[in-house]
Enzyme design. Structure first.
Site, short mmCIF file in Angstrom:
data_model
loop_
_atom_site.label_atom_id
_atom_site.label_comp_id
_atom_site.label_asym_id
_atom_site.label_seq_id
_atom_site.Cartn_x
_atom_site.Cartn_y
_atom_site.Cartn_z
N ASP A 66 0.87 -1.17 0.00
CA ASP A 66 0.00 0.00 0.00
C ASP A 66 0.91 1.22 0.00
OD1 ASP A 66 -1.69 2.11 0.45
OD2 ASP A 66 -2.80 1.16 2.08
N SER A 145 -1.22 12.96 -15.94
CA SER A 145 -2.30 12.86 -16.93
C SER A 145 -2.50 14.26 -17.47
CB SER A 145 -3.62 12.34 -16.35
OG SER A 145 -4.34 13.34 -15.69
N TYR A 158 -9.24 14.86 -7.79
CA TYR A 158 -8.34 14.35 -8.82
C TYR A 158 -7.53 15.50 -9.42
CZ TYR A 158 -6.93 11.97 -13.16
OH TYR A 158 -6.21 11.42 -14.19
N ALA A 160 -6.83 18.34 -7.98
CA ALA A 160 -5.89 18.79 -6.95
C ALA A 160 -4.66 17.89 -6.91
CB ALA A 160 -6.58 18.82 -5.59
N SER A 161 -4.88 16.58 -6.99
CA SER A 161 -3.76 15.64 -6.91
C SER A 161 -2.85 15.74 -8.13
CB SER A 161 -4.28 14.21 -6.74
OG SER A 161 -4.95 13.75 -7.90
N LYS A 162 -3.43 15.89 -9.31
CA LYS A 162 -2.64 15.91 -10.53
C LYS A 162 -1.88 17.22 -10.71
CE LYS A 162 -3.73 11.75 -11.82
NZ LYS A 162 -2.73 10.67 -11.84
#
Length: 325
Positions: A66, A145, A158, A160-162
């Site tokens: 994990d 991405s 998503y 925010a993370s990318k």
């Protein structure tokens, strides 16, 4: 990717390897003769991919991990280094998503997306970078991405993370700039035909499927494998990704609004569905021999969608230049 074994003996670690892009990339490296250590949450999916790597003539060792657990990733990296005798390339491909208007999605689901898509990648490179420094070489490939350039309505966490991943890579690249043989490589494809939509949390009230124009995961895998011998800072996979990047530079608000309208239409046409957190908190099932892809007509759709998104990007550029006059 050619079947020539041009990477014979190359030592590769892939996290998020049990399905989708990670699985396709494992297969591509195996066909090229690389030695692999594969990690993901679910052992069943890993075992399935490892068997296919062996059948393709490669070798693969699997270890469930994990990647949101920094200690577990550090132990995984050390074991991978010992098993392979070093690490030439590490591909961080773990990722999850949740779809829905921001206020309709539980905050725990948003937090999980950021944890897997951003913090886990940071854990990966924190574990492998000391190995690269000791070797004085190594390539870290960061799966971002086109979502790292264009905000994605219905997937705020998503986005925010990318966006965060892209900034993280840029900062890290600057830190290692005096080490010419250590490379930080970002890969930015558009929609890819993987189980990602099926596995995502979904609070839209609709049973969503892939949008038209999704890339084959093997197309992204080919780009990742090329980075083993030709590292570069940014690889945009598919013409639409380039259009997205240009459009974000030229008219970001326009591109986000276009995406929002597209997703409104996409979800409105879909069949009704039940809210679910997908596999955000549990491993997914093995993808099977087709990698879990859903669109048998992807090739025909890709041409039309690529052209459409390129036009949107160029339209944004036109508006930007119009404002400059």
């Amino acid at each position: 990717m050619s079947s020539d074994r041009n990477l014979a003996g190359h030592r590769v670690v892939i996290t998020g390897a049990s399905s989708g892009i990670g699985a396709a990339t494992a297969m591509a490296f195996a066909k090229a003769g690389a030695r692999l250590v594969l990690g993901a949450r679910g052992k069943g999916g890993l075992d399935d991919i490892a068997q296919r790597c062996v059948e393709a003539g490669g070798s693969a060792i699997v270890r469930p991990v994990d990647c949101t657990d920094a200690g577990a990733v550090a132990a995984f990296a050390a074991e991978a280094r010992d098993l392979l005798g070093g690490i030439d390339l590490w591909f961080s491909c773990e990722g999850v998503g949740v779809l829905g208007r921001y206020e309709d999605v539980p905050i725990a689901d948003h937090a999980r997306v950021v944890d897997v898509n951003l913090v886990a990648h940071m854990n990966d490179v924190h574990a492998v970078l000391p190995i690269f420094v000791a070797q004085d070489y190594g390539t870290w490939v960061n799966m971002i991405s086109a979502g790292g350039f264009v905000a994605t309505p219905y997937a705020a966490a998503y986005s925010a993370s990318k966006f965060g991943l892209r900034g993280f890579s840029s900062a890290l690249r600057a830190e290692v700039s005096k080490r010419p043989h250590i490379h930080i490589c970002d890969v930015c494809p558009t929609f890819v035909d993987t189980p990602g939509v099926d596995h995502a949390g979904n609070y839209t009230g609709a049973r969503l499927s892939l949008p038209p124009g999704s890339l084959a995961p093997e197309t992204v895998a080919k780009a990742v494998v090329r980075l083993a011998t030709h590292p570069r800072n940014l690889t945009a996979v598919g013409a639409p990704a380039i259009a997205f990047k240009l459009g974000e530079f030229a008219a970001p608000n326009l591109m986000a609004a276009i995406m929002s309208g597209f997703l409104d239409s996409w979800s409105a046409r879909a069949a009704d569905g039940n809210d679910s957190d997908g596999v955000l908190f549990e491993p997914g099932v093995p993808a099977g021999p087709d990698g879990g892809r859903r669109d048998p007509h992807r090739g025909r759709k890709m041409v039309a969608a690529a052209g459409g998104m390129a036009v949107l990007g160029l339209a944004g550029i036109g508006i930007w230049f119009g404002r400059r006059r």
